[in-house]
Design an enzyme around this catalytic site. Structure first.
Site, PDB file in Angstrom:
ATOM      1  N   VAL A   1       5.469  29.881  10.593  1.00 38.89           N
ATOM      2  CA  VAL A   1       5.044  30.259   9.252  1.00 38.89           C
ATOM      3  C   VAL A   1       4.083  31.702   9.624  1.00 38.89           C
ATOM      4  O   VAL A   1       3.285  31.546  10.288  1.00 38.89           O
ATOM      5  CB  VAL A   1       4.073  29.230   8.570  1.00 38.89           C
ATOM      6  CG1 VAL A   1       3.446  29.633   7.522  1.00 38.89           C
ATOM      7  CG2 VAL A   1       4.937  27.849   8.607  1.00 38.89           C
TER       8      VAL A   1
ATOM      9  N   GLU B   1       3.705  27.754  16.046  1.00 33.00           N
ATOM     10  CA  GLU B   1       2.959  28.757  15.221  1.00 33.00           C
ATOM     11  C   GLU B   1       3.789  29.716  14.671  1.00 33.00           C
ATOM     12  O   GLU B   1       3.356  30.399  13.682  1.00 33.00           O
ATOM     13  CB  GLU B   1       2.006  29.468  16.420  1.00 33.00           C
ATOM     14  CG  GLU B   1       0.977  30.261  15.601  1.00 33.00           C
ATOM     15  CD  GLU B   1       0.039  29.546  14.408  1.00 33.00           C
ATOM     16  OE1 GLU B   1       0.060  30.030  13.301  1.00 33.00           O
ATOM     17  OE2 GLU B   1      -0.877  28.656  15.071  1.00 33.00           O
TER      18      GLU B   1
ATOM     19  N   LYS C   1       8.250  26.844   4.501  1.00 37.63           N
ATOM     20  CA  LYS C   1       6.566  27.163   5.013  1.00 37.63           C
ATOM     21  C   LYS C   1       5.486  26.270   4.248  1.00 37.63           C
ATOM     22  O   LYS C   1       4.621  25.761   4.983  1.00 37.63           O
ATOM     23  CB  LYS C   1       6.665  28.803   4.965  1.00 37.63           C
ATOM     24  CG  LYS C   1       7.423  29.572   5.692  1.00 37.63           C
ATOM     25  CD  LYS C   1       7.362  31.021   5.553  1.00 37.63           C
ATOM     26  CE  LYS C   1       8.250  31.901   6.345  1.00 37.63           C
ATOM     27  NZ  LYS C   1       8.239  33.313   6.082  1.00 37.63           N
TER      28      LYS C   1
END
Length: 436
Positions: free
Chosen positions: A136, A133, A209
């Site tokens: 990004v 998690e 990302k």
């Protein structure tokens, strides 16, 4: 809070800005974390390059080791947390952990974007959890909604501001009228920009990302090499002023879209570049170093995720959330959802992406200029939405905004405009998104 269950044992790789915050939160929130998990968390080792380096907070020096791989291989480690970054040696450490059945929590966006397949395959082989998690948008809960909450829906588009440094620079240019260099200097002085800002301002960070977001959203393995990337160093104060005249601002966007390619087959387009967006768009008001991601899905409609996308404490918050999830799974004998890449959609080249261009031309102010310019657009089947001319004679400027067209057609139009004798120079070319 005490628990009669044995502790879930953690190994931390890296103890810099993020790692030291992870240690602090593990210590300060230990009772709450134990209550949430149902068992205590125990940090059994921290791998660092320089054990003697001064670090804030009270960290037991006995935890430090320079042997990261040895720490990963220890029998008393359940979860490996990696906040070092880079491709190697991190890939080797995490592959070792996952194939041995140890859960991994990582913030390593570069590794996931370049070779996430290796990590996912290792997790499948070892029956282990892989959480990322924090890779990004920092503290913003974004990947888990894509990975789990929207798993029953069809995501069609993800548009985001995923780099705080570039957003601070462009927000400053918009607010003050400053040029790129001045705004970058300000960002550096305030600690938003690194001494070498290349990864941020040239879009490499955002591209990594974007690859991760597209992979999750479209159930397809997307790497950083699949992402079209264009930096924002060429954005000028004049561009920002022109955007204001159109009721727009300029943001460095990552745009991932699912749709048909030129043959009508389902495919994925992923790109990172500066773009004008209308001030009415939800992303236009995202200022300072904040991040925001706008998700569009067929059933859920439009969703927006907003918050602090970088920094030690926000990123550590995301890491802790993943640690809690991994620890709960180990206690219950379950696993997180595995990688979903069943769609295997091909990557659509940038030339097939439909967008709009804002083109500023320095032209000779004489009869027939507009007709000649319009002829080039017609040749490439690009429709003109608006035309604005300012100045006279040697200072004449022509600003053209197109309707939507394939990027290849738009780029070919720009190249042909350069060859016209009435066009002295092309001052700027920017893409336009968001229905201006």
């Amino acid at each position: 809070m005490s628990s009669d269950k044995p502790a879930v044992r953690l190994a931390l790789l890296g103890c810099g800005t993020v790692g030291s915050e992870v240690v602090r939160l593990l210590h300060e929130q230990s009772d709450d974390l134990t209550a949430r998990i149902g068992a205590p968390l125990e940090l059994v080792g921290i791998a660092v390059r320089r054990p003697g380096r001064e670090r804030g907070g009270a960290i037991d020096p006995a935890l430090f080791t320079t042997d990261a791989l040895g720490l990963v291989k220890r029998d008393d480690v359940d979860v490996v947390i990696e906040v070092v970054g880079g491709i190697e040696p991190a890939r080797g450490w995490l592959t070792e952990a996952l194939t041995a059945g140890k859960s991994v929590v990582t913030a390593n966006k570069a590794l996931l974007a370049e070779d996430g397949a290796t990590l996912h395959d290792a997790a499948a082989e070892g029956g282990a959890d892989l959480y990322y998690e924090a890779a990004v948008a920092g503290a913003i809960p974004l990947l888990r909604p894509l990975r789990e909450s929207l798993h029953g829906d069809r995501v069609t588009r993800v548009t985001g501001i995923v780099n705080g440094t570039t957003n601070f620079i462009l927000s400053s240019m918009d607010a003050t009228g400053a040029g790129f260099g001045e705004a970058l200097d300000e960002a550096t002085e305030l600690g938003y920009a690194e001494a070498d800002p290349t990864a941020d301002v040239e879009g490499f960070d955002a591209a990594a990302k974007a690859a991760i977001l597209a992979s999750l959203a479209f159930h397809t393995r997307v790497t950083a090499a699949d992402v079209f990337r264009e930096g924002m160093t060429g954005v000028t104060a004049a561009d920002m002023a022109s955007a204001k005249e159109m009721g727009c601002t300029i943001k460095l966007l990552c745009i991932a879209q699912r749709g048909p390619d030129s043959s009508g087959s389902e495919s994925v387009s992923v790109r990172v570049h500066p773009a004008m967006i209308p001030r009415s768009h939800p992303l236009a008001g995202v200022g300072d170093a904040f991040n925001a991601v706008f998700v569009e899905a067929e059933a859920a409609g439009q969703l927006m995720f907003y918050g602090r996308g970088a920094g030690g404490t926000p990123t550590a918050s995301a890491v802790l959330g993943d640690i809690v999830a991994a620890a709960r799974n180990r206690l219950s004998g379950t696993r997180a959802p595995s990688e979903s890449s069943y769609a295997h959609l091909p990557i659509r080249p940038i030339g097939e992406a439909v967008t709009r261009y804002h083109i500023s031309l320095d032209v000779a102010d004489r009869q027939g200029v507009l007709a000649s310019v319009a002829g080039v657009f017609a040749k490439h089947e690009v429709s003109i939405a608006t035309v604005r001319q300012s100045g006279r004679e040697e200072d004449a400027t022509l600003v053209i905004v197109t309707h939507g067209a394939p990027d290849a057609n738009l780029a070919a139009t720009v190249e042909d405009l350069r060859s016209l004798d009435i066009v002295r120079s092309i001052a700027s070319v920017l893409r336009v998104e968001g229905g201006v």
